[in-house]
Each structure stands twice: as structure tokens, then as C-alpha cells.
Design an enzyme around this catalytic site. Structure first.
Site, PDB file in Angstrom:
ATOM      1  CG  ASP A   1      -4.433   1.903   2.042  1.00 13.04           C
ATOM      2  OD1 ASP A   1      -4.505   2.954   2.684  1.00 13.04           O
ATOM      3  OD2 ASP A   1      -3.402   1.512   1.451  1.00 13.04           O
TER       4      ASP A   1
ATOM      5  CD  GLU B   1       1.669   6.840   4.059  1.00  5.81           C
ATOM      6  OE1 GLU B   1       2.443   6.747   3.096  1.00  5.81           O
ATOM      7  OE2 GLU B   1       0.600   7.474   3.997  1.00  5.81           O
TER       8      GLU B   1
ATOM      9  CG  HIS C   1       1.916   1.962  -2.588  1.00  6.91           C
ATOM     10  ND1 HIS C   1       1.980   1.770  -1.226  1.00  6.91           N
ATOM     11  CD2 HIS C   1       1.118   3.033  -2.766  1.00  6.91           C
ATOM     12  CE1 HIS C   1       1.249   2.673  -0.614  1.00  6.91           C
ATOM     13  NE2 HIS C   1       0.706   3.449  -1.531  1.00  6.91           N
ATOM     14  CG  ASP C   2       3.703   5.701  -1.594  1.00 11.47           C
ATOM     15  OD1 ASP C   2       3.056   5.717  -2.659  1.00 11.47           O
ATOM     16  OD2 ASP C   2       3.173   5.759  -0.474  1.00 11.47           O
TER      17      ASP C   2
END
Ligand code: NOJ
Length: 536
Positions: free
Chosen positions: A103, A268, A329-330
Site C-alpha cells: 500500500d 484507489e 477496510h473503509d
């Protein structure tokens, strides 16, 4: 026309699995997941048929935003282990033919990163221009009206140098100034550091935020804002995100990556389809895959989803490879958003659509969001906007490995509570249960991996109505599959209109009883059922 299957690269044909490292597996008993914990589970990925793991940030960080605030891009945070642990993880993964995606968080650093510390030290600091510093307005108020995604103003006053700095997220996450060449070079060097080590690519955090309007103009009010939304949504972020110049930066990142063999950049991007597509790059020189979050954001309604799939397919640029995501994860976990029975249908969809699937840890066992009390809340997004229920902790709880205490995640109380349901919802139990969500994922991933029609074939929509979606996948070799999904809990019928009628056998389905059946002109599905048919 050639009937050869093009030899597609790993990130096109394989399944990607996202690991949130704090919550995956704790090997040293501190209640927080770590690199050794991931290494210990590599055989699990092999068994499941995963091609690549993407690990959320593991770099040195004060953890204000749990690793998305990096204070050293080329070191491992001691909480997760050491560089030797990382090297071992990478080696062991590669030995199993598993790729590793890191990431990369280029939009902002931690406020404790030495670059920011230096930048903040004086107006004349050599690194002053590495961040976005501005005078206030004559009345002392911030330079413009931009808001932080995590609540409140996006400008923080620095009493020492008498200027504001911009932070699109926490004030502990100052935005880098990507218009500065030195910043660009420093960050490309970071990429090369990991690529030289053999890392297989990056998921690039908030890539559409990288460049801001050069005049820092005010964002306009959002006419559709409602009180339940995050305060960030009060304005349309048209000047603070998605600026035309961002594509030069993405192209540079791509160039850095393409200097190495078979690496990938996944960006993203939360934007509408047409804007999303621009992140592939005007000359196919952007991100290899800008993340497609349609299935995360759309209401779970057959016609809406079918239309969105077609819109997405139709908008893809020449040479642009599709991809699909159900959760991360969001966002709320898929099993909590649409319920467990539909989460099975969603698994069929994710793993039979055209394009690379990215799977969020725990979704393969049907993990759901876990309620977290105000006292236990850790996520700054939730803490900063307490009246809005925005905490992301519920979808970040410890992976449920077994029915041992703490679900086999750790030997001690973990940083977030484990779901009460872990005795049944865990890897060990589900591995031996042919009816489990894990067995379904296992079957679908294996099928997808072995069938070119599924992992690279064409996509043809057949029908969508207010209950079902039906489509075909065809490989250049002549193998074909029909997928019929009931997105409701009521029975439905798919009446074939093709001539000649399609025939074939169900090879995977939401429930194993459906397998082996042959299809006829009328295909009846019970509520929450979906089937994958190998066409004769
Ligand atoms: C997007 C990440 O996915 C999220 O977890 C993080 O808080 C923000 N970017 C800021 O880095």
C-alpha cells in the site's frame, strides 16, 4: 482470427486478497497482527487459490490513521516486525508463487515524518514547499473553504510560522505538494526501493487527491447534502481532488513501475464511472487498474447492478482491464450490508464477472461488521464525527481462524473485539463444511483459476429484471458459462430466449445441492440462489 488465449499477466487472471495487517494474525501476543502472522498463513492463500496479497500499510507510523500516516516510507513499523520479517514474507510468498502488493500512501505523510518536521521548522526551510503552506485570509481565517475527509477544516494553523498547512485527512496527515519536483523524485525513489526488493506492485492510496487546484479556489456547496452524510460531503471537492494534472503524476508512477517486469499499479479512486476511466491514462499509461467500487456503493438491486456492469464495461478504454471489489477496510462488510444469504450471491458475482476480483480478508468466511462501543472505538473518522456513525472499526475486527479463544487470532485480547459468532464463523470450522461460505469461495476461486472463460473470457449480458441478473462468459476456445443470480429472497424464473436453447450443468452455486443439475428452458431459482452453468 486467432483462437489462442492471450497469455495474460498474473494481475489480470488471478484473485487479489486484501490483508488489513493489524487484524489478520498476531504472532507475538500483543493483540495486534504482524508480518510473521501473515507469513504463517501463506499456505492458506495457496489452498484458497489466491494469486496476490495486498497488505495495507506496514511502514513506520505513529498510527494516527493506523498506518495511513507514514513517518518512514522505507522502514517497517516495529508493531508489525522488522525488515527481515518483511524479506522473509516476500520470499516465502514468492516461493509459493504468490505476489505481494504493498500500500503506497503518496498523498500525505505523518506530521512526524522528518520531511514535515523540517518543513514546519521555518518559512525558509529547504522543505517548506514540500507541503501545502498558505497564509490565512486577512481576517485570519483559513485560505479557503476546503474540508477534511475526517471532519472539520482541512487547514491547520501553525503558530510558529504563522501559516496554515493543508490536510485532506487528519491534521496529523499533512498533504505533500506534488507540484514540487523534489517531492515527486523522493516518492518515485520510495517506489523503486520496494520494487528493487521484488515487491509486485502497489495499491496507491487516494490517487485522485494527489494534485489540488493551483489557485486553491473554494469548493462549491453540494446541493444534495443531507445531515446524515459526513461533513466533507457539504462541498463538492471539485478543486481539491481529481485535477487534470494528476494524470501526469500517475503516468510517472506507471513509468517507474513499468521499468520492472510484470508489476502492477492499482489506484484507489472513488469517482463516477467516466471520471474513473481517466485513471487508466489517455494512452493506457495510467494505473493498470483504478479500483472499481461500484459493487461497494450501489444499492443491491438487480437492474441497478446490471446496468452499472454494462456502463462500466462500455466505458472501459481500449486495453483497460476491468476489476471488481465487494469490500475493504473503509466500508461496511458485504455480509452486513446485504445479509449472509445474498453475500453468497455476491461471491458468485465477484468471481464470475470479467476482470480482476479483490477480496477483503474475512469476507470469504462471511465475517460481518462487529458492533464497537464508543469506549472501544479506535478509528479517528468515527471519533471525530461521533454523531454520524462513521467508524470503520466494525469492518476491521480480527480475522476468525478457529473456535479457540479470540478466534485463534491472538493469545491475548486483541486491539478490537472479536465477533461473538466466531465459534461458527471461522476458517477451521468452515474448511470442513461443504455448505460454508469458505467452501463456496474455495470452489469459485478454483473454478475461476482453471477456466479461461471465467478469468479472461468475454462478458455478455443476457437479462436483468427486478430480481435477477443473467450473463454469459465465453472463452476464445469455445468454453462457455452461464451465470444466473437471484438478488432477492423471493423465488424467480429465468426463461431462456436464446435459440437454440442453452444446455449445460450447474458446476457451482450458492448451495452445493444445486450442483450437477442440468438446465432447461425455464430456470427456477429459490430466493438467494445463484448458479454457474458450464454450457454444453
Ligand atoms: C484511504 C484509505 O483506504 C483509508 O483507510 C485512509 O484512512 C485514507 N485513505 C487516508 O490515507
Amino acid at each position: 482470427m486467432s483462437t489462442d488465449t492471450p497469455n495474460l499477466t498474473w494481475w489480470k487472471t488471478g484473485v487479489i486478497y486484501q490483508i488489513y495487517p493489524r487484524s489478520f494474525r498476531d504472532s507475538n501476543g500483543d493483540g495486534i497482527g504482524d508480518l510473521q502472522g501473515i507469513t504463517d498463513q501463506l499456505d492458506y492463500f495457496q489452498w484458497l487459490g489466491i494469486r496476490a496479497i495486498w497488505i495495507s500499510p506496514i511502514f513506520r507510523s505513529p498510527m494516527a490513521d493506523f498506518g495511513y500516516d507514514v513517518s518512514d516510507y522505507t522502514d517497517i513499523d516495529p508493531m508489525f516486525g522488522t525488515m527481515a520479517d518483511f524479506d522473509r514474507l516476500l520470499n516465502e510468498a514468492h516461493r509459493r508463487d504468490l505476489k505481494v502488493i504493498l500500500d503506497f500512501v503518496p498523498n500525505h505523510t505523518s506530521d512526524l515524518h522528518p520531511w514535515f518536521v523540517e518543513s514546519k521548522s521555518s518559512k525558509t526551510s529547504a522543505k517548506r514547499d514540500w507541503y501545502i503552506w498558505q497564509d490565512g485570509k486577512p481576517d485570519g481565517s483559513p485560505p479557503n473553504n476546503w474540508k477534511s475527509v475526517f471532519g472539520g477544516d482541512a487547514w491547520e494553523w501553525d503558530a510558529h510560522t504563522h501559516q496554515y498547512y493543508y490536510h485532506g485527512f487528519l491534521k496529523e496527515q499533512p498533504d505533500l505538494n506534488w507540484r514540487n519536483r523534489e517531492v515527486q523524485e523522493a516518492m518515485y525513489d520510495v517506489m523503486r526501493f520496494w520494487l528493487d526488493k521484488g515487491v509486485d506492485g502497489f495499491r496507491v492510496d487516494v490517487i485522485w487527491h494527489l494534485i489540488k487546484d493551483d489557485q486553491l479556489r473554494d469548493n462549491p456547496p453540494n446541493p444534495d447534502y443531507s445531515e446524515t452524510q459526513p461533513t466533507y460531503d457539504q462541498l463538492l471537492p471539485v478543486y481539491s481532488t481529481d485535477q487534470p494534472e494528476v494524470h501526469d503524476i500517475v503516468a510517472q508512477m506507471r513509468k517507474v513501475t513499468d521499468a520492472y517486469d510484470e508489476r502492477v499499479i492499482i489506484g484507489e479512486v472513488y469517482l463516477p464511472i467516466q471520471q474513473l476511466m481517466t485513471y487508466y491514462g489517455a494512452q493506457n499509461d495510467g494505473a493498470h487498474m483504478p479500483f472499481n467500487f461500484l459493487l461497494v456503493k450501489l444499492p443491491w438491486q438487480a437492474q441497478e447492478i446490471a446496468a452499472a456492469i454494462d456502463q462500466y464495461e462500455g466505458a472501459l478504454p481500449d486495453g483497460g482491464w476491468p476489476n471488481w471489489v465487494l469490500g475493504n477496510h473503509d466500508n461496511t462488510r458485504i455480509a452486513s450490508r446485504i445479509g449472509e444469504p445474498q453475500a453468497r450471491v455476491a461471491a458468485l458475482l465477484l468471481l464470475t464477472l470479467r476482470g480482476t476480483p479483490t477480496l477483503y480478508y474475512g469476507d470469504e468466511i462471511g465475517m460481518r461488521d462487529v458492533p464497537i462501543s464508543a469506549e472501544q472505538m479506535r478509528d479517528p473518522q468515527g471519533i471525530n464525527m461521533p454523531d454520524k456513525d462513521l467508524s470503520r472499526d466494525p469492518c476491521r475486527t480480527p480475522m476468525q481462524w478457529s473456535n479457540k479463544p479470540y478466534a485463534g487470532f491472538s493469545e491475548t485480547a486483541p486491539w478490537l473485539p472479536v465477533d461473538k459468532k466466531y465459534a461458527r464463523v471461522n476458517v477451521e470450522t468452515q474448511r470442513n463444511d461443504p455448505y460454508s461460505m469458505l467452501s463456496l469461495y474455495h470452489k469459485l476461486i478454483r473454478l475461476r483459476n482453471s477456466e479461461p472463460a471465467l478469468n479472461q473470457g468475454s462478458y455478455t449480458p443476457l437479462l436483468a429484471n427486478d430480481q435477477l441478473i443473467a450473463y454469459r462468459r465465453d472463452s476464445p476456445h469455445g468454453d462457455s458459462f452461464l451465470v444466473v443470480l437471484n438478488l432477492t429472497s423471493r423465488p424467480c424464473r429465468y426463461r431462456q430466449t436464446e435459440q437454440p436453447l442453452l444446455t449445460g450443468e450447474v458446476v457451482a452455486a450458492t448451495s452445493p445441492e444445486l450442483e450437477g443439475a442440468t438446465i432447461e428452458e425455464n430456470i427456477y431459482l429459490a430466493g438467494d440462489e445463484g448458479i454457474v452453468v458450464r454450457l454444453a
